[in-house]
Design an enzyme around this catalytic site. Sequence first.
Site, PDB file in Angstrom:
ATOM      1  N   SER A  27      35.856  63.956  52.812  1.00  8.62           N
ATOM      2  CA  SER A  27      35.648  65.375  52.570  1.00  8.62           C
ATOM      3  C   SER A  27      36.398  65.788  51.323  1.00  8.62           C
ATOM      4  CB  SER A  27      36.161  66.186  53.764  1.00  8.62           C
ATOM      5  OG  SER A  27      36.196  67.570  53.464  1.00  8.62           O
ATOM      6  N   TYR A  66      42.582  68.996  60.250  1.00  7.98           N
ATOM      7  CA  TYR A  66      41.443  68.265  59.668  1.00  7.98           C
ATOM      8  C   TYR A  66      41.809  67.718  58.289  1.00  7.98           C
ATOM      9  CZ  TYR A  66      36.722  67.485  57.799  1.00  7.98           C
ATOM     10  OH  TYR A  66      35.601  66.932  57.230  1.00  7.98           O
TER      11      TYR A  66
END
Length: 334
Positions: A139, A152
Site C-alpha cells: 500500500s 494498518y
Amino acid sequence: MSDRVVVVTGASAGIGRATAIAFGRRGDKVALLARGTKGLAGAAEEVRAAGGTPLVVPVDVADAEAVEAAADRIEAELGPIDVWCNVAFSTVFAKFEDVSAEEYARVTQVSYLGFVHGTMAALKRMKPRDRGVIVQAESALGRRGIPLQSVYCGAKHAIKGFTESLVTELEHDGSGVKVTMVYIPGVNTPQFQWVLNKLPKRPQPVAPIYAPELIGDCMVHAAEHPDRRAWWVGIPTVYTILGNTVWPQFMDWYLARKGIAGQQTDVPASADPEVNLWQPADGPDGADFGAEGVFGRKQWHRDPQIWASRHHGAVAAALGSAAAVAGLALRKRR
C-alpha cells in the site's frame, strides 16, 4: 491462456477476489484462501465463470500451521505452486490511543504475519524448484503513515521491511524465485463496511478511489513481470511516496489537517453492519460482499500512470522525441 497454479489469500472479497478472478481469466488454477465461507463460494463461482479452475481452502492466515497445511493441500490437488499472492488483511479505524493491545495484536497477526506465513509456505516449495513468484499486495501507506490507520500502516511498513530483506537473500543465493511488491492506492472494497470502526462516521477510502478489478489486473501484471522489485499503482501512490520522500514535514502538516475528515463519510458509525476482526463478516449467516464496496459511483477504472508504469521505454522515447523537436524549433527561432 495458462495453466499456472496460483494462490491468493484474502480471496473472499475486495482486491483478493478481484485478483483471483483476473488470474481465472488467464485459465489458471486458483487456490482461494480466506475465512469467509460465503465469499469463498462466490469467488469460486466467479473464477470458474472467468475460465479458471478454483480450489476453495478456508484458512486464517494468522495461523502459520494452517497456512502450511493449506499449501500442502493445494500442491496435492492442483500441482506445484507457481504464484503466491499475499493480500489478506484486517484493520481498525481509530486514533492510536483508542486501539487496544489485543486489537493491535490481532491486526498484526493477520495483516503482517499473514504475509510472513504465506511467504514462508510459498518459499519452502518454490526455492527447491528454483522458480516461482511471490506478490505482496502493499500500500502507499506502507511508505507513508496517515492518521486513523496506525495499525494498518505499521503492518504495511513491516511487510516492506521483511520483503526487502528476503529479496537481498534470494539475490545472494542466486535463486530463481522472484518477489515483487504492488503499492496500491485507495480502493473501493467492502472493507469499509466490515472493519472495526471506532470513528463517529463510517470510514471511506482516501480519494481518488480505484476499482478493485483494475487493481486485480495490476496484481496479475506484477506476477508476469516480477523482475521489477516494486510497482507503484496510480497517481496518488506516486505523489504520496515521492511527497513523503522529498518533504515529509509538509505531509505531516497536510495530513493533520485533511486526513481525518477525508477518511470519513456522512454516514453514522452505528450503520456499520459487521466487524470482521475476530470472525469473518461473511460467515454462515452473513452475505457475500463481492469484490466491490459501496463507492462504485466514485471509483476510477483507469489511470494513465498505470499505462506509463508498464511502458517506461515508450514514455522515455516519447519524451526524448518531444525534447528533440523542441530543441530543433528553438534553434530555428535563433
